[in-house]
Design a protein around this motif. Structure first.
Motif, PDB file in Angstrom:
ATOM      1  N   ILE A  10      24.739  32.901  -2.006  1.00  0.00           N
ATOM      2  CA  ILE A  10      23.593  33.573  -1.398  1.00  0.00           C
ATOM      3  C   ILE A  10      22.597  32.475  -1.044  1.00  0.00           C
ATOM      4  N   MET A  11      22.190  32.398   0.245  1.00  0.00           N
ATOM      5  CA  MET A  11      21.376  31.276   0.701  1.00  0.00           C
ATOM      6  C   MET A  11      20.072  31.732   1.336  1.00  0.00           C
ATOM      7  N   ASN A  12      19.098  30.805   1.337  1.00  0.00           N
ATOM      8  CA  ASN A  12      17.861  31.006   2.092  1.00  0.00           C
ATOM      9  C   ASN A  12      17.255  29.657   2.450  1.00  0.00           C
ATOM     10  N   ILE A  13      16.401  29.686   3.467  1.00  0.00           N
ATOM     11  CA  ILE A  13      15.663  28.491   3.890  1.00  0.00           C
ATOM     12  C   ILE A  13      14.229  28.916   4.168  1.00  0.00           C
ATOM     13  N   SER A  14      13.265  28.057   3.796  1.00  0.00           N
ATOM     14  CA  SER A  14      11.865  28.418   4.072  1.00  0.00           C
ATOM     15  C   SER A  14      10.971  27.201   3.907  1.00  0.00           C
ATOM     16  N   VAL A  15       9.680  27.407   4.245  1.00  0.00           N
ATOM     17  CA  VAL A  15       8.657  26.381   4.043  1.00  0.00           C
ATOM     18  C   VAL A  15       7.904  26.633   2.738  1.00  0.00           C
ATOM     19  N   TYR A  16       8.393  27.545   1.905  1.00  0.00           N
ATOM     20  CA  TYR A  16       7.655  27.963   0.715  1.00  0.00           C
ATOM     21  C   TYR A  16       7.870  27.059  -0.505  1.00  0.00           C
ATOM     22  N   GLN A  17       8.637  25.993  -0.336  1.00  0.00           N
ATOM     23  CA  GLN A  17       8.873  24.989  -1.373  1.00  0.00           C
ATOM     24  C   GLN A  17       9.795  25.523  -2.482  1.00  0.00           C
ATOM     25  N   LYS A  18      11.000  25.056  -2.455  1.00  0.00           N
ATOM     26  CA  LYS A  18      12.008  25.471  -3.432  1.00  0.00           C
ATOM     27  C   LYS A  18      11.610  25.136  -4.866  1.00  0.00           C
ATOM     28  N   ASP A  19      10.730  24.143  -5.047  1.00  0.00           N
ATOM     29  CA  ASP A  19      10.322  23.717  -6.396  1.00  0.00           C
ATOM     30  C   ASP A  19       9.113  24.485  -6.917  1.00  0.00           C
ATOM     31  N   LYS A  20       8.537  25.352  -6.115  1.00  0.00           N
ATOM     32  CA  LYS A  20       7.296  26.010  -6.509  1.00  0.00           C
ATOM     33  C   LYS A  20       7.625  27.240  -7.367  1.00  0.00           C
ATOM     34  N   LEU A  21       7.248  27.203  -8.609  1.00  0.00           N
ATOM     35  CA  LEU A  21       7.557  28.283  -9.544  1.00  0.00           C
ATOM     36  C   LEU A  21       6.756  29.528  -9.211  1.00  0.00           C
ATOM     37  N   TRP A  22       7.444  30.672  -9.245  1.00  0.00           N
ATOM     38  CA  TRP A  22       6.763  31.962  -9.120  1.00  0.00           C
ATOM     39  C   TRP A  22       6.706  32.605 -10.498  1.00  0.00           C
ATOM     40  N   VAL A  23       5.505  32.905 -10.940  1.00  0.00           N
ATOM     41  CA  VAL A  23       5.316  33.632 -12.198  1.00  0.00           C
ATOM     42  C   VAL A  23       5.042  35.083 -11.810  1.00  0.00           C
ATOM     43  N   PRO A  24       6.021  35.978 -11.976  1.00  0.00           N
ATOM     44  CA  PRO A  24       5.872  37.348 -11.486  1.00  0.00           C
ATOM     45  C   PRO A  24       4.944  38.169 -12.361  1.00  0.00           C
ATOM     46  N   PRO A  25       4.498  39.319 -11.846  1.00  0.00           N
ATOM     47  CA  PRO A  25       3.663  40.202 -12.666  1.00  0.00           C
ATOM     48  C   PRO A  25       4.465  40.773 -13.833  1.00  0.00           C
ATOM     49  N   ALA A  26       3.762  41.184 -14.861  1.00  0.00           N
ATOM     50  CA  ALA A  26       4.417  41.634 -16.091  1.00  0.00           C
ATOM     51  C   ALA A  26       5.253  42.890 -15.879  1.00  0.00           C
ATOM     52  N   ASP A  27       4.929  43.686 -14.845  1.00  0.00           N
ATOM     53  CA  ASP A  27       5.658  44.941 -14.651  1.00  0.00           C
ATOM     54  C   ASP A  27       6.875  44.799 -13.740  1.00  0.00           C
ATOM     55  N   LEU A  28       7.248  43.560 -13.376  1.00  0.00           N
ATOM     56  CA  LEU A  28       8.459  43.363 -12.592  1.00  0.00           C
ATOM     57  C   LEU A  28       9.677  43.684 -13.450  1.00  0.00           C
ATOM     58  N   GLU A  29      10.719  44.248 -12.827  1.00  0.00           N
ATOM     59  CA  GLU A  29      11.911  44.630 -13.580  1.00  0.00           C
ATOM     60  C   GLU A  29      12.844  43.459 -13.848  1.00  0.00           C
ATOM     61  N   GLU A  30      12.485  42.268 -13.426  1.00  0.00           N
ATOM     62  CA  GLU A  30      13.196  41.056 -13.823  1.00  0.00           C
ATOM     63  C   GLU A  30      12.225  40.180 -14.593  1.00  0.00           C
TER      64      GLU A  30
END
Length: 569
Positions: free
Chosen positions: A49-69
């Motif tokens: 499964i692939m993607n490409i973007s300008v959003y920086q692959k190294d930039k960590l996303w800390v999701p909200p507490a109510d996310l199901e993952e």
């Protein structure tokens, strides 16, 4: 739920291999960088499964507490979670676009060049010893729109795509709504990602990153052209299996791309899903992941998940005002075959008012026999007056209400509206041009708006929107449908002072059950109305000091065309 189903890949105890900053060669000799997350299966090969973007692959996303993952060190904005996918036998590949993050080169966000790079990355990945040779693409927003452009190029190893809330026509969906420049979001997006690169970590290892003239290009190409066509979906070239996923709350950027894809892509195998909620909760929900997994298990692994036996259209039907998600309903086509296309005519009752709750007229079932008109200022008046030479004219709202509004009487029964919407409007202006902003609203018995959850989690006091710059009223007859006008945007037909012209306005699709005793309200305004932020527009100088007029009744019957859905038999 998935753990008990024999029809989808089940998680296995596989060691996770994480490879950072993997160099992928491009056809012109440039190297771009990727992070690869893959299960250690020994000699076993897995699809990717692939993607490409300008959003920086190294930039960590800390999701909200109510996310199901659950949050983990491998989460990244709008992409899949490797800790869920890799145990199920998938490789996750995140690529930094050329000129972004770790990848060197000239930055060209959402461009044809980026699509060529994505093609090369897909084919490189497919040839690696740990890959089965089958590639799919999945991701939200930027990670969705890039999939359309990749599919145009038909890379041999790309077997299926799932653009999740993804604009497809860069001109109509994102940059120029009805020909009006959508400055608010795209301007802030460009500045923010420039700051992420130049004021953030990439400056230390990639000092020329995100160096582009994107905003100049967008504004200098203010009519549709080959520039936009090569950077958007080309439906006749998209022949691979497509699962197009939209969000009813995405009425200012992404939703149109998803419905247009289902209607127009050349693929024999198409599915459409439209949900509600934020831009990220449905994607990471268990229900959403099951749709994703069933899709890719079928096309990348050859498993009989049953997904292609399901009805092709899956819609979450909104019934108004819930902070939680609504129930899905399966359908066999889009728009729905049983749609009762219903005209609601504009009837003028009174002169314009600045009161926020005021209406100037009604929406009625029969065309008023007598012609009438309403005139209102085109200027946005702020505490600085009409200051079209100031940046405040685009960032600060009006003092008081602008434009005019019409609403139905209290509905006698629940009324479902699901599908595309159009507004026929006769207009004139004292200026050379006129901006038409249309907002549909659900008004409760207490006279207040019924709000829905916006893509950013905020309450949105509107149902959907439409726009048109009057000089862009020319239609493309080959692509226009009675319920979905398609504007050419290839020339300007300037207005003569007080010249009356006919405008057909595309209002983006929606789904709403307007409850008994509720009212459907339509606002017609010269600038952004309620529920617009952050998707606001540039209000040009032709508005300054002008007066706009709309006409209704008689030989200038203006009407809203609604897709009313009767209950299933």
């Amino acid at each position: 739920m998935a753990e008990k189903s024999p029809q989808v890949s089940r998680p296995r105890e596989l060691k996770l291999i994480v490879e950072k900053d993997v160099k992928i060669p491009m056809r012109d000799g440039t190297l771009i960088y990727a992070d690869i997350f893959r299960p250690d299966g020994g000699a076993e090969r897995f699809p990717a499964i692939m993607n490409i973007s300008v959003y920086q692959k190294d930039k960590l996303w800390v999701p909200p507490a109510d996310l199901e993952e659950a949050a983990n060190p491998y989460m990244n904005w709008e992409t899949v979670n490797p800790l869920w996918w890799c145990p199920r036998g998938y490789i996750c590949v995140r690529v930094d676009a050329r000129g972004a993050g770790k990848s060197p080169g000239r930055s060209e966000p959402s461009s044809h060049q980026e699509s060529l790079d994505f093609y090369d990355a897909v084919e490189w990945t497919a040839k690696q010893p740990w890959c089965s040779g089958n590639i799919g693409t999945l991701g939200i927003s930027y990670h969705a729109s890039s999939q359309w452009r990749l599919a145009n190029l038909q890379p041999p190893s790309l077997k299926a795509i799932m653009p999740w809330e993804g604009r497809a026509d860069q001109y109509r969906d994102q940059a120029y709504h009805g020909g009006i420049f959508a400055l608010g979001f795209i301007g802030n997006w460009w500045l923010t990602h420039t700051a992420h690169h130049l004021l953030g970590n990439p400056r230390s290892y990639n000092p020329d990153s995100f160096h582009n003239d994107m905003m100049w290009q967008y504004m200098s190409h203010d009519l549709d052209s080959e520039y936009w066509r090569q950077n958007g979906a080309q439906w006749d070239k998209i022949t691979l299996p497509v699962y197009s996923v939209g969000n009813w709350g995405g009425f200012s950027m992404h939703l149109r791309g998803n419905t247009e894809a289902y209607m127009n892509a050349a693929s024999r195998h198409k599915k459409l899903r439209i949900h509600t909620g934020t831009h990220f909760h449905p994607f990471h929900s268990e229900e959403g992941r099951m749709d994703q997994l069933r899709w890719f298990d079928h096309w990348l692994k050859g498993m009989d998940t049953g997904i292609m036996n399901d009805p092709p259209v899956k819609l979450e039907i909104r019934t108004g005002g819930s902070p939680e998600r609504y129930a899905f309903r399966n359908e066999n086509e889009w728009p729905l075959a049983r749609t009762q296309w219903t005209r609601m005519y504009l009837k003028v009752d009174r002169e314009p008012s600045s009161d926020s709750h005021a209406t100037e007229g009604e929406l009625v079932k029969a065309a008023p026999p007598t012609a009438a008109k309403l005139t209102y200022p085109a200027s946005g008046v702020t505490k600085a007056g009409v200051a079209s030479g100031s940046s405040l004219s685009t960032t600060h709202g009006n003092v008081g209400r602008s434009g005019v509004s019409f609403e139905t009487p209290p509905l006698k029964q629940d009324t479902e509206v699901t599908g595309p919407i159009a507004l026929k409007l006769w207009v004139s202006s004292t200026s050379e041009d006129m901006d038409i902003f249309v907002t549909l609203r659900n008004i409760g018995p207490n006279g207040e708006d019924i709000c829905e959850v916006g893509q950013h989690g905020q309450p949105i006091p509107c149902v959907t929107k439409g726009w048109l710059r009057a000089s862009h009223r020319k239609l493309d007859p080959k692509r226009s449908l009675p319920y979905r006008p398609y504007h050419a945007h290839d020339e300007r037909r300037w207005l003569e002072p007080n010249e009356i012209v006919e405008c057909d306005i595309e209002i983006w699709p929606t789904s709403m059950v307007f409850r008994q005793a509720h009212k459907l309200r339509v606002d017609i305004q010269p600038r952004d109305g309620i529920g617009s932020a952050p998707y606001t527009h540039y209000h040009a100088e032709y508005n300054a000091g002008a007066e706009n007029t709309i006409y209704a009744g008689g030989d200038k019957a203006s009407y809203l065309l609604l897709p009313v859905i009767p209950p299933k038999q």
